[in-house]
Design a protein around this motif. Structure first.
Motif, PDB file in Angstrom:
ATOM      1  N   GLU A 180       0.863  -1.401   0.109  1.00 15.43           N
ATOM      2  CA  GLU A 180      -0.029   0.163   0.146  1.00 15.43           C
ATOM      3  C   GLU A 180       0.854   1.218   0.079  1.00 15.43           C
ATOM      4  OE1 GLU A 180      -3.141   0.321  -0.715  1.00 15.43           O
ATOM      5  OE2 GLU A 180      -3.211  -1.866  -0.968  1.00 15.43           O
ATOM      6  N   PRO A 181       1.975   1.196   0.757  1.00 11.79           N
ATOM      7  CA  PRO A 181       2.837   2.568   0.799  1.00 11.79           C
ATOM      8  C   PRO A 181       3.354   2.691  -0.715  1.00 11.79           C
ATOM      9  CG  PRO A 181       3.394   1.624   2.823  1.00 11.79           C
ATOM     10  CD  PRO A 181       2.390   0.328   2.021  1.00 11.79           C
ATOM     11  N   ALA A 212       0.482   4.243  -2.734  1.00 15.65           N
ATOM     12  CA  ALA A 212       0.489   5.614  -2.482  1.00 15.65           C
ATOM     13  C   ALA A 212       1.598   6.503  -3.114  1.00 15.65           C
ATOM     14  CB  ALA A 212       0.582   5.746  -0.885  1.00 15.65           C
ATOM     15  N   ALA A 213       2.735   6.020  -3.280  1.00 10.36           N
ATOM     16  CA  ALA A 213       3.811   6.809  -4.006  1.00 10.36           C
ATOM     17  C   ALA A 213       3.729   6.829  -5.563  1.00 10.36           C
ATOM     18  CB  ALA A 213       5.136   5.870  -3.471  1.00 10.36           C
TER      19      ALA A 213
END
Length: 220
Positions: A105-106, A109-110
């Motif tokens: 998920e990070p 998001a990036a």
């Protein structure tokens, strides 16, 4: 004049990495002669690490040694360009699908943030900013695939594609087409659709290549 002090292995690697990145993002134009002294001044280093880096890039096929001209950025024929695009679609589509299966998920998001950066760069007619953000987007997605060998092969293709990438912004319609280019990729990522991500990446590469090819034909 005293001899130039020898560069450390660390400095040589750093200069090589910087020049390699400049080639990849289209800092140099096809046919451009790269002058060692000018590059050394821009990089704030001696001549030897620049000379060594250029020869290393020439050995990789990213640059070309031309008699009586020195190190020159290669020009691609239409057939070479078409072959390059097909190989990019093949390898980058595979990396995109694998990356979509593994990214966290990070990481998602990036990618969303980088998509915003690309739209902003296009709105400002900032080709360098767009290409840098686009490279970051691709690197994050493709590295998530977990295959160093696949990524190395893709980077080799980027070295060959970099010098013609700026031609994309010489076609007025390209900015409109690219404005939402990564939206299908991000949408497919959001719905956890790896095949959709692959198809979206392949489509982006194909569309961009058509604009570049049109520009290459016009300036031949």
């Amino acid at each position: 004049m005293p001899p130039e002090p020898a560069a450390s292995a660390t400095q040589q690697d750093a200069i090589y990495a910087q020049l390699r990145q400049w080639v990849t993002v289209g800092r140099f134009q096809p046919g451009e002669r790269l002058k060692i002294r000018e590059l050394a001044e821009r990089l704030g280093c001696g001549l030897m690490p620049v000379r060594a880096a250029l020869q290393r890039l020439a050995a990789e096929g990213a640059l070309r040694n031309v008699p009586n001209a020195g190190v020159v950025v290669p020009k691609l024929s239409p057939a070479e360009f078409d072959d390059l695009v097909q190989m990019r679609m093949l390898l980058e589509g595979e990396a995109a699908e694998r990356g979509a299966l593994r990214i966290d998920e990070p990481g998602r998001a990036a990618l969303v943030a980088l998509g915003t950066r690309m739209r902003e760069a296009l709105a400002q007619n900032n080709a360098a900013g767009y290409l840098a953000a686009n490279e970051d987007f691709q690197v994050r997605l493709y590295r998530a695939a977990g295959s160093p060998l696949l990524f190395d092969l893709i980077e080799t293709l980027w070295l060959k594609a970099g010098p013609v990438s700026n031609r994309l912004f010489e076609v007025p319609e390209a900015a409109v087409a690219l404005k939402d280019a990564h939206e299908p990729t991000l949408a497919a990522l959001a719905r956890h659709d790896p095949v959709g991500v692959r198809l979206a990446v392949e489509r982006d590469l194909f569309i961009a290549s058509q604009f570049i090819r049109r520009r290459l034909r016009a300036i031949r």
